[in-house]
Design a protein around this motif. Sequence first.
Motif, PDB file in Angstrom:
ATOM      1  N   HIS A  34     -11.809 -12.897  11.743  1.00 58.64           N
ATOM      2  CA  HIS A  34     -13.061 -13.501  12.187  1.00 58.64           C
ATOM      3  C   HIS A  34     -13.008 -13.967  13.638  1.00 58.64           C
ATOM      4  O   HIS A  34     -14.028 -14.408  14.169  1.00 58.64           O
ATOM      5  CB  HIS A  34     -13.432 -14.670  11.276  1.00 58.64           C
ATOM      6  N   SER A  35     -11.839 -13.886  14.272  1.00 59.07           N
ATOM      7  CA  SER A  35     -11.746 -14.341  15.664  1.00 59.07           C
ATOM      8  C   SER A  35     -12.677 -13.552  16.575  1.00 59.07           C
ATOM      9  O   SER A  35     -13.179 -14.071  17.570  1.00 59.07           O
ATOM     10  CB  SER A  35     -10.303 -14.249  16.171  1.00 59.07           C
ATOM     11  N   LYS A  36     -12.945 -12.292  16.231  1.00 59.56           N
ATOM     12  CA  LYS A  36     -13.828 -11.481  17.070  1.00 59.56           C
ATOM     13  C   LYS A  36     -15.279 -11.952  16.988  1.00 59.56           C
ATOM     14  O   LYS A  36     -16.104 -11.564  17.806  1.00 59.56           O
ATOM     15  CB  LYS A  36     -13.734 -10.012  16.679  1.00 59.56           C
ATOM     16  N   TYR A  37     -15.587 -12.787  16.007  1.00 63.47           N
ATOM     17  CA  TYR A  37     -16.942 -13.317  15.883  1.00 63.47           C
ATOM     18  C   TYR A  37     -17.083 -14.700  16.506  1.00 63.47           C
ATOM     19  O   TYR A  37     -18.175 -15.265  16.493  1.00 63.47           O
ATOM     20  CB  TYR A  37     -17.352 -13.367  14.416  1.00 63.47           C
ATOM     21  N   THR A  38     -15.980 -15.259  17.026  1.00 65.61           N
ATOM     22  CA  THR A  38     -16.053 -16.542  17.710  1.00 65.61           C
ATOM     23  C   THR A  38     -16.371 -16.311  19.181  1.00 65.61           C
ATOM     24  O   THR A  38     -16.107 -15.244  19.726  1.00 65.61           O
ATOM     25  CB  THR A  38     -14.728 -17.324  17.594  1.00 65.61           C
ATOM     26  N   PRO A  91     -17.808 -17.751   5.980  1.00 65.82           N
ATOM     27  CA  PRO A  91     -17.490 -16.733   4.970  1.00 65.82           C
ATOM     28  C   PRO A  91     -17.621 -17.234   3.537  1.00 65.82           C
ATOM     29  O   PRO A  91     -18.090 -16.502   2.657  1.00 65.82           O
ATOM     30  CB  PRO A  91     -16.042 -16.349   5.303  1.00 65.82           C
ATOM     31  N   LEU A  92     -17.203 -18.479   3.288  1.00 66.49           N
ATOM     32  CA  LEU A  92     -17.333 -19.023   1.937  1.00 66.49           C
ATOM     33  C   LEU A  92     -18.790 -19.158   1.526  1.00 66.49           C
ATOM     34  O   LEU A  92     -19.145 -18.924   0.362  1.00 66.49           O
ATOM     35  CB  LEU A  92     -16.620 -20.376   1.841  1.00 66.49           C
ATOM     36  N   ILE A 127     -21.399  -7.862  10.025  1.00 65.24           N
ATOM     37  CA  ILE A 127     -20.242  -8.068   9.148  1.00 65.24           C
ATOM     38  C   ILE A 127     -20.380  -7.252   7.873  1.00 65.24           C
ATOM     39  O   ILE A 127     -19.401  -6.662   7.378  1.00 65.24           O
ATOM     40  CB  ILE A 127     -20.072  -9.566   8.856  1.00 65.24           C
ATOM     41  N   LEU A 128     -21.582  -7.176   7.308  1.00 59.16           N
ATOM     42  CA  LEU A 128     -21.787  -6.362   6.118  1.00 59.16           C
ATOM     43  C   LEU A 128     -21.442  -4.904   6.387  1.00 59.16           C
ATOM     44  O   LEU A 128     -20.755  -4.264   5.576  1.00 59.16           O
ATOM     45  CB  LEU A 128     -23.237  -6.479   5.635  1.00 59.16           C
ATOM     46  N   SER A 149     -24.682 -15.375  -3.813  1.00 60.63           N
ATOM     47  CA  SER A 149     -24.052 -14.685  -2.693  1.00 60.63           C
ATOM     48  C   SER A 149     -25.045 -13.845  -1.898  1.00 60.63           C
ATOM     49  O   SER A 149     -25.470 -12.781  -2.345  1.00 60.63           O
ATOM     50  CB  SER A 149     -22.921 -13.774  -3.195  1.00 60.63           C
ATOM     51  N   PRO A 150     -25.417 -14.286  -0.683  1.00 61.25           N
ATOM     52  CA  PRO A 150     -26.278 -13.437   0.151  1.00 61.25           C
ATOM     53  C   PRO A 150     -25.591 -12.133   0.534  1.00 61.25           C
ATOM     54  O   PRO A 150     -26.256 -11.121   0.739  1.00 61.25           O
ATOM     55  CB  PRO A 150     -26.567 -14.312   1.374  1.00 61.25           C
ATOM     56  N   LEU A 151     -24.271 -12.150   0.609  1.00 60.92           N
ATOM     57  CA  LEU A 151     -23.523 -10.936   0.938  1.00 60.92           C
ATOM     58  C   LEU A 151     -23.719  -9.875  -0.134  1.00 60.92           C
ATOM     59  O   LEU A 151     -23.983  -8.704   0.166  1.00 60.92           O
ATOM     60  CB  LEU A 151     -22.038 -11.272   1.084  1.00 60.92           C
TER      61      LEU A 151
END
Length: 242
Positions: free
Chosen positions: A132-136, A196-197, A84-85, A18-20
């Motif tokens: 996540h819509s705000k990131y599209t 995200p996955l 996002i982090l 997980s990079p997160l």
Amino acid sequence: MMTPFNPIIDPELPAQHSPLLRAALLTIGYIEANGPIGLTASRGLKRYFVEWAAEAFDWRWYSASDLYAVNKVLNESDFPPLVILHDLLVRAKLVRHRQGALHLTRLAGQLKNDPASLWTLLASRLLFDTDHSKYTRYGDHLLGNWDIFLNVINVEVQNGVSEETLCSVLFGSDEQETPHGYPRQRAALYIHVLRPLCWAGLLEEVRTGEGFARQEHFFKTPLWHAALSLETDRHLESVTRH
């Protein structure tokens, strides 16, 4: 907030995949060693930390060299994983904004030595409690829910699957394209579900080709098998390579 994850027995799995989680632990360690991170007037992380994070996180496809190839200087908004982090750490109550800086909370101090629990908290927020819509590019939403997405992906990705194939299985043919020639449904699937996955460490993305010829294929990581028990597990033995 949906939390379908099994208890993680091997604490090394989230850290390996997980990079997160790795970025969160690095950020917590940075604040412990250097003090609170300064914030801009708009509550973005100041450039000195963004520059440090780009080097330290070494995030795939968002490395320092990748970022500097398109930016002369780095602001938080230039580094999407950090955006996002930052949001996740605040909403998970691992950090707080106070007096113009980002401070750790007691919870962060407790969870830094329990990476499996920290991963579960962050992954749950990222997948099931983030819009996540705000990131599209166009604010696109995605029809469906995580129960459907996870169970379909569980079967389709068993032997690896392309983004195009997975989108077709979930939504049928996709005719509407962005002005840049990319199918909008596929783009929304990537931002809302597949990215995200991957950032959580449950899937791995493999890219081939360049530009419009680029293709993305997705594979399960060992963390997927450790963290998830799904209704479609019973179908996996019959799955064959596409």
